[in-house]
Design an enzyme around this catalytic site. Structure first.
Site, mmCIF file in Angstrom:
data_model
loop_
_atom_site.group_PDB
_atom_site.id
_atom_site.type_symbol
_atom_site.label_atom_id
_atom_site.label_comp_id
_atom_site.label_asym_id
_atom_site.label_seq_id
_atom_site.Cartn_x
_atom_site.Cartn_y
_atom_site.Cartn_z
ATOM 1 N N CYS A 1 0.723 7.024 -0.689
ATOM 2 C CA CYS A 1 2.190 7.126 -0.668
ATOM 3 C C CYS A 1 2.816 6.699 0.664
ATOM 4 O O CYS A 1 2.861 5.520 0.974
ATOM 5 C CB CYS A 1 2.599 8.536 -1.069
ATOM 6 S SG CYS A 1 4.283 8.570 -1.752
ATOM 7 N N LYS B 1 -4.834 11.674 3.785
ATOM 8 C CA LYS B 1 -3.584 10.979 4.146
ATOM 9 C C LYS B 1 -3.240 11.201 5.618
ATOM 10 O O LYS B 1 -3.171 12.350 6.078
ATOM 11 C CB LYS B 1 -2.470 11.509 3.240
ATOM 12 C CG LYS B 1 -1.112 10.840 3.387
ATOM 13 C CD LYS B 1 -0.128 11.493 2.398
ATOM 14 C CE LYS B 1 1.222 10.800 2.364
ATOM 15 N NZ LYS B 1 2.147 11.472 1.402
ATOM 16 N N GLU C 1 -0.714 10.581 -6.568
ATOM 17 C CA GLU C 1 -0.950 11.554 -5.491
ATOM 18 C C GLU C 1 -0.801 12.977 -6.062
ATOM 19 O O GLU C 1 0.074 13.224 -6.899
ATOM 20 C CB GLU C 1 0.127 11.297 -4.420
ATOM 21 C CG GLU C 1 0.110 12.205 -3.211
ATOM 22 C CD GLU C 1 1.285 11.889 -2.253
ATOM 23 O OE1 GLU C 1 2.222 11.134 -2.653
ATOM 24 O OE2 GLU C 1 1.276 12.384 -1.124
#
Ligand code: ACM
Length: 255
Positions: free
Chosen positions: A136, A103, A32
């Protein structure tokens, strides 16, 4: 990988070296926010390093590698779109950009700088297989991995900058409960900006649909690993003779 904060050119060069040292593969996975680092203090810092999804130094460099290596690459980066910034993951293939995932579950101070994505995590048919993408902290929301698996993902890839200790073990459960391969690429090192420090836990790994940890890297060193996965192993959801993890679900009873 251990990116240096705000040092985009150096981080791209470092990623290129790691990819070269890893050798041949169908799919490369990077962490990331690898071009920029993670610990922002101001929106001006984000603006300084953000790139649009299909243009900019990171996209250009990795597209060249994807073409040269005839491979797909999945990487996290700070995306600029209009006036907004996203914590995004790009999937590129030799033919160009395949998808950008923004995300949806922002962690901690990310909320100060990034907008959450408003589209589901994608499932993509690549030359090497059917790949789902999450980033994540999405691991903390099992709906993400489940929905990727229900849409046919055989391998879920997860660029990460992990600070909490539980994700590597939790991803074993995400693999097991969905009968999918998972691969997490984390960063290592501590990063300080003003009064904020993050210490990242490393432990990049790949896990099989049966919950076997196929590889787990160190907590604190840059390393690469190459794993060979037979994605057919993710297609049957059977557990023993009498159970099927998808057919046995009772979604009408969950709400
Ligand atoms: C995280 O989502 N980077 C913890």
């Amino acid at each position: 990988m251990q990116p240096a904060l705000l040092a985009v050119a150096d981080n791209i060069a470092r990623a290129e070296r790691l990819i070269e040292s890893a050798g041949a593969a169908d799919l490369y996975l990077l962490p990331e926010l690898f071009p920029s680092g993670y610990t922002f203090q101001t929106t001006a810092e984000v603006a300084q390093v953000a790139e649009s999804a299909a243009a900019g130094p990171t996209f250009d460099a990795l597209s060249r590698i994807a073409r040269r290596r005839n491979a797909a690459i999945v990487y996290g980066f700070a995306e600029r779109r209009g006036d907004a910034f996203y914590n995004s993951a790009n999937v590129i293939a030799p033919e160009g950009l395949i998808a950008t995932y923004r995300k949806i579950h922002l962690f901690g101070r990310e909320k100060l700088f990034f907008s959450p994505g408003d589209a589901a995590a994608p499932v993509l048919d690549l030359a090497c297989g059917r790949i789902g993408v999450m980033v994540c902290f999405d691991w903390y929301f099992p709906e993400v991995a489940r929905s990727l698996a229900l849409r046919g993902a055989e391998l879920i890839v997860q660029p990460a900058n992990l600070v909490l200790p539980h994700c590597p073990d939790a991803m074993i459960t995400r693999s097991l409960e969905n009968r999918v391969f998972t691969a997490t690429c984390d960063r290592v090192g501590a990063e300080t900006n003003g009064d904020v420090t993050h210490t990242f836990i490393g432990l990049s790994q790949a896990v099989s649909p049966r919950g076997e940890t196929l590889v787990r890297l160190s907590r604190d060193r840059e390393e690469t690993a190459t794993v060979t996965l037979d994605l057919a192993g993710a297609r049957s959801k059977k557990v023993g003779q009498h159970n099927d993890l998808f057919l046995d679900r009772q979604p009408a009873l969950y709400s």
